[in-house]
Design a protein around this motif. Sequence first.
Motif, PDB file in Angstrom:
ATOM      1  N   ILE A   1      40.788  43.359  47.523  1.00 42.05           N
ATOM      2  CA  ILE A   1      41.063  43.335  46.009  1.00 42.05           C
ATOM      3  C   ILE A   1      40.497  43.883  45.112  1.00 42.05           C
ATOM      4  O   ILE A   1      38.978  43.617  44.318  1.00 42.05           O
TER       5      ILE A   1
ATOM      6  N   SER B   1      43.378  38.004  38.080  1.00 46.14           N
ATOM      7  CA  SER B   1      43.989  36.918  39.475  1.00 46.14           C
ATOM      8  C   SER B   1      44.896  38.215  40.218  1.00 46.14           C
ATOM      9  O   SER B   1      44.525  39.621  39.954  1.00 46.14           O
ATOM     10  N   TYR B   2      44.473  38.049  41.637  1.00 48.38           N
ATOM     11  CA  TYR B   2      44.988  38.894  42.443  1.00 48.38           C
ATOM     12  C   TYR B   2      45.260  37.875  43.146  1.00 48.38           C
ATOM     13  O   TYR B   2      45.021  36.967  44.447  1.00 48.38           O
ATOM     14  N   SER B   3      46.975  38.374  43.603  1.00 49.64           N
ATOM     15  CA  SER B   3      47.125  37.793  44.895  1.00 49.64           C
ATOM     16  C   SER B   3      46.920  37.735  46.343  1.00 49.64           C
ATOM     17  O   SER B   3      47.532  39.511  46.593  1.00 49.64           O
TER      18      SER B   3
ATOM     19  N   ASP C   1      43.214  46.575  40.343  1.00 46.63           N
ATOM     20  CA  ASP C   1      45.352  46.216  40.342  1.00 46.63           C
ATOM     21  C   ASP C   1      44.569  44.187  39.954  1.00 46.63           C
ATOM     22  O   ASP C   1      45.059  43.407  40.418  1.00 46.63           O
ATOM     23  N   LEU C   2      43.635  43.515  39.482  1.00 43.59           N
ATOM     24  CA  LEU C   2      43.512  42.391  38.729  1.00 43.59           C
ATOM     25  C   LEU C   2      44.034  42.373  37.752  1.00 43.59           C
ATOM     26  O   LEU C   2      44.627  43.212  36.740  1.00 43.59           O
TER      27      LEU C   2
ATOM     28  N   LYS D   1      45.637  32.594  45.846  1.00 44.22           N
ATOM     29  CA  LYS D   1      45.136  33.713  44.409  1.00 44.22           C
ATOM     30  C   LYS D   1      43.494  33.977  44.622  1.00 44.22           C
ATOM     31  O   LYS D   1      43.070  32.399  44.295  1.00 44.22           O
TER      32      LYS D   1
END
Length: 498
Positions: free
Chosen positions: A293, A278-280, A297-298, A263
């Motif tokens: 990222i 967060s972004y995975s 899309d966070l 992440k």
Amino acid sequence: MTNSKTSQWKSSRLFQTLGYFGVIPFIGSVKWLQKLFGQKTLLLADTSEVVLVVGANGGVGKRVVSRLLNRGYQVRSLVRDGKKARKVLPKNVEIVTADITQPETLTPEIFKDVSKIICCTGTRVQPPEGDTPKREKYSQGVKFFMPQVVEDPKLVEYEGMKNLVAAAKPQLQLGDNKILFDFKNPTQDLKETWGALDDVVMGGVSESSICLTDSGALFSGNVSTENSGGFVSVRTRNFDPPINLLGSAGIELRVKGDGKRYKFFLRCEDKWDGVGYSYSFDTVYNIWITIRIPFKDLIPVFRANVVENAQPFNPNQIYSYQLMLSKFEYNRGLNPKFAPGFFQLEVEYIKTYGCDQLPKFVLVSSAGVTRPGRPGLNLDEQPKIVQLNDQLKGLLNWKFEGEEVVRSCGIPYTVIRPCGMTEKPGGQALMFDQGDNIKGIVSRDDIAELCLKVLEEDRACNTTFEVKGDPENQVSPENWERLFNGLESDGKKSSLIV
Ligand SMILES: NC(=O)c1ccc[n+]([C@@H]2O[C@H](COP(=O)([O-])OP(=O)(O)OC[C@H]3O[C@@H](n4cnc5c(N)ncnc54)[C@H](OP(=O)(O)O)[C@@H]3O)[C@@H](O)[C@H]2O)c1
């Protein structure tokens, strides 16, 4: 079975960690990064990015300024009348005086550090007997008055736009993507910036570190689920001042991992334990890949739980970055690519991307600009502004020419064409259209809100669209999503330029 050797929680490591991040008041200085900026030791972004609002004294302009300030943007207001601006605009805003019809007044200082422009200028239109103290023209769209133009629309809408774009272009063409961390060519000990933050803070026994290698930074160690733990991470200390990433679409990482899912977090507040965005992302074993990222899309999270109703992500104010390997995904869901034990992730760089994918020049124009003279149009059914175009010295034609200046200048843009604007309070959902056919009314408040929305919206980049209020729908993230998803960029449309 618990392995007594690995599960022994070490309080000394907790203190080390907290001390590193300045959580214990007497250890760690929050001014540390400023020092690094001064020494040019790290390749970090320039933090000074300004939104210039042109026509800031106007009905839409002043609302845009207030909203920008409330959201933490650095704002400069361009007005013709500085005295009026001090009455109309919030106290803390920077004011510059200029007239877009006089190019010599558009000096380079006005555009210094400007990364976005929202232009809300318009030819003064008023009743022949003059504007009343109540500024009745603002009831337009509800109540009709017989208008006349006070200035030459060609000069304001077309020549003025040419002057503004020419003066702004050198500055707006700057602002390319920024290298935030170039780990391959570091000039400062990495330990000054990044530090390990593992589950030791929750009683766990995982252990990670970050160090420099020939190919970048190596984040590695051992992740354990003992003592209810299960995460390792490296995080920067808080930036002071925070980093401004306005103008970028997101963060790009170049990484080589071990096939696990990691992440990346950004934080918009300086709290030690607050909301992170967060972004995975999945890595591919032993292969360098580029991860993008997108800011949009966070996911806002607090300790791996999604925070509903969190503040929207604010790219103006980034306090820290964090890379994490966790047993958990979100809301106690498990990371499907997690395995305890040794892990390693190499990072070559962290930079921003997409400076050219977001609008840099937002023009508030008008619905109806392509209608005068359009074959087959029933004038009686058109808004009064279209019917009176000739009387208004071709106002709509010159607005269209002004739009054309913006569309062809090479700067990423959005042209917003409101229908009749009112002074009614905002908060209504909107309806977009393309092709210049709709009529209706819309609150200036909602147009101001839309101006801010498009700044961070790649789907609005290089589009022209009409907008009016939509009483059938509610304002919601889903509704905004639907509106922007429906937009087609000008390059793909032929119906725009008629
Ligand atoms: N009224 C409607 O229903 C309607 C509908 C659709 C679109 N629009 C358009 O939407 C835009 C914003 O509307 P609004 O209601 O906010 O307009 P507004 O209240 O009249 O504001 C326009 C602003 O532009 C400034 N300006 C005019 N000429 C300038 C110049 N040469 N240099 C610098 N600044 C200049 C004015 O400055 P001063 O304060 O010094 O005069 C004023 O503050 C306009 O383009 C308007 O035509 C209006």
